[in-house]
Design a protein around this motif. Sequence first.
Motif, PDB file in Angstrom:
ATOM      1  N   LEU A  71       0.935  -1.087  -0.051  1.00  0.00           N
ATOM      2  CA  LEU A  71       0.001   0.097   0.045  1.00  0.00           C
ATOM      3  C   LEU A  71       0.705   1.187  -0.019  1.00  0.00           C
ATOM      4  O   LEU A  71       0.414   2.347  -0.396  1.00  0.00           O
ATOM      5  CB  LEU A  71      -0.958   0.140   1.257  1.00  0.00           C
ATOM      6  CG  LEU A  71      -2.183  -1.103   1.116  1.00  0.00           C
ATOM      7  CD1 LEU A  71      -2.931  -0.728   2.308  1.00  0.00           C
ATOM      8  CD2 LEU A  71      -2.997  -0.727  -0.084  1.00  0.00           C
ATOM      9  N   ILE A  72       1.980   1.102   0.383  1.00  0.00           N
ATOM     10  CA  ILE A  72       2.775   2.460   0.534  1.00  0.00           C
ATOM     11  C   ILE A  72       4.259   1.865   0.102  1.00  0.00           C
ATOM     12  O   ILE A  72       4.709   0.590   0.090  1.00  0.00           O
ATOM     13  CB  ILE A  72       3.166   3.044   1.735  1.00  0.00           C
ATOM     14  CG1 ILE A  72       3.952   2.027   3.021  1.00  0.00           C
ATOM     15  CG2 ILE A  72       1.676   3.625   2.187  1.00  0.00           C
ATOM     16  CD1 ILE A  72       4.237   2.998   4.141  1.00  0.00           C
ATOM     17  N   TYR A  73       5.211   2.835  -0.302  1.00  0.00           N
ATOM     18  CA  TYR A  73       6.597   2.367  -0.891  1.00  0.00           C
ATOM     19  C   TYR A  73       7.442   3.608  -0.259  1.00  0.00           C
ATOM     20  O   TYR A  73       7.040   4.548  -0.191  1.00  0.00           O
ATOM     21  CB  TYR A  73       6.723   2.293  -2.189  1.00  0.00           C
ATOM     22  CG  TYR A  73       6.523   3.583  -3.106  1.00  0.00           C
ATOM     23  CD1 TYR A  73       7.475   4.412  -3.299  1.00  0.00           C
ATOM     24  CD2 TYR A  73       5.192   3.759  -3.467  1.00  0.00           C
ATOM     25  CE1 TYR A  73       7.217   5.438  -4.205  1.00  0.00           C
ATOM     26  CE2 TYR A  73       4.911   5.085  -4.238  1.00  0.00           C
ATOM     27  CZ  TYR A  73       5.925   5.637  -4.824  1.00  0.00           C
ATOM     28  OH  TYR A  73       5.707   6.759  -5.554  1.00  0.00           O
ATOM     29  N   LYS A  74       8.871   3.360  -0.082  1.00  0.00           N
ATOM     30  CA  LYS A  74       9.684   4.185   0.435  1.00  0.00           C
ATOM     31  C   LYS A  74      10.750   4.202  -0.418  1.00  0.00           C
ATOM     32  O   LYS A  74      11.370   3.683  -1.137  1.00  0.00           O
ATOM     33  CB  LYS A  74      10.230   3.686   1.932  1.00  0.00           C
ATOM     34  CG  LYS A  74       9.297   3.596   2.926  1.00  0.00           C
ATOM     35  CD  LYS A  74      10.087   3.270   4.074  1.00  0.00           C
ATOM     36  CE  LYS A  74       9.036   3.497   5.275  1.00  0.00           C
ATOM     37  NZ  LYS A  74       9.805   3.051   6.963  1.00  0.00           N
ATOM     38  N   ILE A  75      11.215   5.740  -0.429  1.00  0.00           N
ATOM     39  CA  ILE A  75      12.447   6.044  -1.446  1.00  0.00           C
ATOM     40  C   ILE A  75      13.362   6.758  -0.422  1.00  0.00           C
ATOM     41  O   ILE A  75      13.079   7.727   0.205  1.00  0.00           O
ATOM     42  CB  ILE A  75      12.004   7.278  -2.595  1.00  0.00           C
ATOM     43  CG1 ILE A  75      10.979   6.562  -3.418  1.00  0.00           C
ATOM     44  CG2 ILE A  75      13.334   7.646  -3.332  1.00  0.00           C
ATOM     45  CD1 ILE A  75      10.540   7.819  -4.433  1.00  0.00           C
ATOM     46  N   LYS A  76      14.575   6.160  -0.333  1.00  0.00           N
ATOM     47  CA  LYS A  76      15.556   6.489   0.460  1.00  0.00           C
ATOM     48  C   LYS A  76      15.828   7.941   0.388  1.00  0.00           C
ATOM     49  O   LYS A  76      16.138   8.526  -0.595  1.00  0.00           O
ATOM     50  CB  LYS A  76      16.759   5.717   0.332  1.00  0.00           C
ATOM     51  CG  LYS A  76      17.961   5.856   1.223  1.00  0.00           C
ATOM     52  CD  LYS A  76      19.038   4.997   1.023  1.00  0.00           C
ATOM     53  CE  LYS A  76      20.294   5.284   2.277  1.00  0.00           C
ATOM     54  NZ  LYS A  76      21.261   4.082   2.069  1.00  0.00           N
ATOM     55  N   SER A  83       1.191   3.760  -2.694  1.00  0.00           N
ATOM     56  CA  SER A  83       0.985   3.244  -3.932  1.00  0.00           C
ATOM     57  C   SER A  83      -0.217   3.025  -4.800  1.00  0.00           C
ATOM     58  O   SER A  83      -1.078   3.324  -4.173  1.00  0.00           O
ATOM     59  CB  SER A  83       1.636   1.675  -3.633  1.00  0.00           C
ATOM     60  OG  SER A  83       2.925   1.458  -3.042  1.00  0.00           O
ATOM     61  N   ALA A  84       0.057   2.793  -6.020  1.00  0.00           N
ATOM     62  CA  ALA A  84      -1.150   2.368  -6.639  1.00  0.00           C
ATOM     63  C   ALA A  84      -1.688   1.044  -6.197  1.00  0.00           C
ATOM     64  O   ALA A  84      -0.928   0.195  -5.534  1.00  0.00           O
ATOM     65  CB  ALA A  84      -0.903   2.060  -8.149  1.00  0.00           C
ATOM     66  N   ARG A  85      -3.183   0.865  -5.933  1.00  0.00           N
ATOM     67  CA  ARG A  85      -3.894  -0.375  -5.346  1.00  0.00           C
ATOM     68  C   ARG A  85      -3.567  -1.469  -6.315  1.00  0.00           C
ATOM     69  O   ARG A  85      -3.597  -1.577  -7.340  1.00  0.00           O
ATOM     70  CB  ARG A  85      -5.105  -0.185  -5.195  1.00  0.00           C
ATOM     71  CG  ARG A  85      -5.458   0.994  -4.142  1.00  0.00           C
ATOM     72  CD  ARG A  85      -6.923   1.546  -4.045  1.00  0.00           C
ATOM     73  NE  ARG A  85      -7.683   0.249  -3.780  1.00  0.00           N
ATOM     74  CZ  ARG A  85      -9.080   0.483  -3.520  1.00  0.00           C
ATOM     75  NH1 ARG A  85      -9.519   1.498  -3.757  1.00  0.00           N
ATOM     76  NH2 ARG A  85      -9.733  -0.688  -2.856  1.00  0.00           N
ATOM     77  N   GLU A  86      -2.782  -2.732  -5.448  1.00  0.00           N
ATOM     78  CA  GLU A  86      -2.464  -3.699  -6.003  1.00  0.00           C
ATOM     79  C   GLU A  86      -3.849  -4.735  -6.576  1.00  0.00           C
ATOM     80  O   GLU A  86      -4.709  -4.442  -6.165  1.00  0.00           O
ATOM     81  CB  GLU A  86      -1.819  -4.802  -4.879  1.00  0.00           C
ATOM     82  CG  GLU A  86      -1.472  -6.161  -5.430  1.00  0.00           C
ATOM     83  CD  GLU A  86      -0.354  -5.914  -6.627  1.00  0.00           C
ATOM     84  OE1 GLU A  86       0.890  -5.449  -6.164  1.00  0.00           O
ATOM     85  OE2 GLU A  86      -0.679  -6.242  -7.859  1.00  0.00           O
ATOM     86  N   ARG A  87      -3.553  -4.995  -7.940  1.00  0.00           N
ATOM     87  CA  ARG A  87      -4.563  -5.627  -8.589  1.00  0.00           C
ATOM     88  C   ARG A  87      -4.394  -7.029  -8.931  1.00  0.00           C
ATOM     89  O   ARG A  87      -5.193  -7.763  -9.409  1.00  0.00           O
ATOM     90  CB  ARG A  87      -5.088  -4.908  -9.837  1.00  0.00           C
ATOM     91  CG  ARG A  87      -5.628  -3.612  -9.435  1.00  0.00           C
ATOM     92  CD  ARG A  87      -6.670  -3.669  -8.662  1.00  0.00           C
ATOM     93  NE  ARG A  87      -7.982  -3.882  -8.967  1.00  0.00           N
ATOM     94  CZ  ARG A  87      -9.142  -4.199  -8.237  1.00  0.00           C
ATOM     95  NH1 ARG A  87      -9.005  -3.955  -7.053  1.00  0.00           N
ATOM     96  NH2 ARG A  87     -10.184  -4.958  -8.929  1.00  0.00           N
ATOM     97  N   ASP A  88      -3.198  -7.417  -8.717  1.00  0.00           N
ATOM     98  CA  ASP A  88      -2.582  -8.766  -9.025  1.00  0.00           C
ATOM     99  C   ASP A  88      -3.199  -9.601  -7.856  1.00  0.00           C
ATOM    100  O   ASP A  88      -3.016  -9.379  -6.888  1.00  0.00           O
ATOM    101  CB  ASP A  88      -1.101  -8.732  -9.330  1.00  0.00           C
ATOM    102  CG  ASP A  88      -0.787  -8.370 -10.695  1.00  0.00           C
ATOM    103  OD1 ASP A  88      -1.698  -8.236 -11.431  1.00  0.00           O
ATOM    104  OD2 ASP A  88       0.308  -8.649 -11.139  1.00  0.00           O
TER     105      ASP A  88
END
Length: 251
Positions: A71-76, A83-88
């Motif tokens: 649901l979220i991502y981090k950039i150092k 994040s875009a919502r996971e659909r897979d």
Amino acid sequence: MNSLADIAPLLDRNAESPLWTQFRDSLRGLILNGELAIGAKLPTEAELGEQFGISRIVVREALADLVRSGLIYKIKGRGAFVSARERDEDFVSTVLGFSDEMERKGRTVRTQVLVQELRAPTTPEAHALALAEGDQVVALKRLRSVDGELQLLVETAIPADLAPGLHRTRLENRSLYDVLRRQYGLRIVRAERWIDAVLPDAETCRLLELATPEALLRIESIAYGPSGRPLEHYRALHRCATSRLHVQTTT
């Protein structure tokens, strides 16, 4: 950015659930409800701790779980972002149940039980579950939605001797695999699955609220316990217009 604490549910310090899970679920709700837009930058750990009155350790643990669920991502050096919502959907290639896999991704599953009964198995069920004449199954027919969208129609059969009383157990909005683990000590370790494409009949269109017939993925599964005995047989019809089934293979 305004304080997220102003729009998130209050944390209850007297509740049994730990603060980090309450905080995680608050952020998850804001993301899934669209109150935090895709790509939005979250406040820093220190700012979130101050806004919610919790320690940075609590914040860090919750954010780590949201990263794991996609649901979220981090950039150092830049922070955390939505994040875009996971659909897979990966449940077809794992021994996790559908509810368990969706929950791991932070998505909301609702289950409507249409049929729940004790009966004799059909011929395919008896063959798949290696049942003898006179054996019975707990038969379920369930309609499942993900984040409010009808997604899956599932017919399941479980040997009745392995789960006595299951036909009377409340299963609405519950994970069947979780019930089997907790209540009956049944653990699925492997499964065989077959997938093909079908067009739904009128009754399936009605249940899945399809205005016009669309191609569905039909999934048949036989799941096994540690002893090698079949524990579950199901046939599912899966809408694939807004999601994909993801299968991971290894050598």
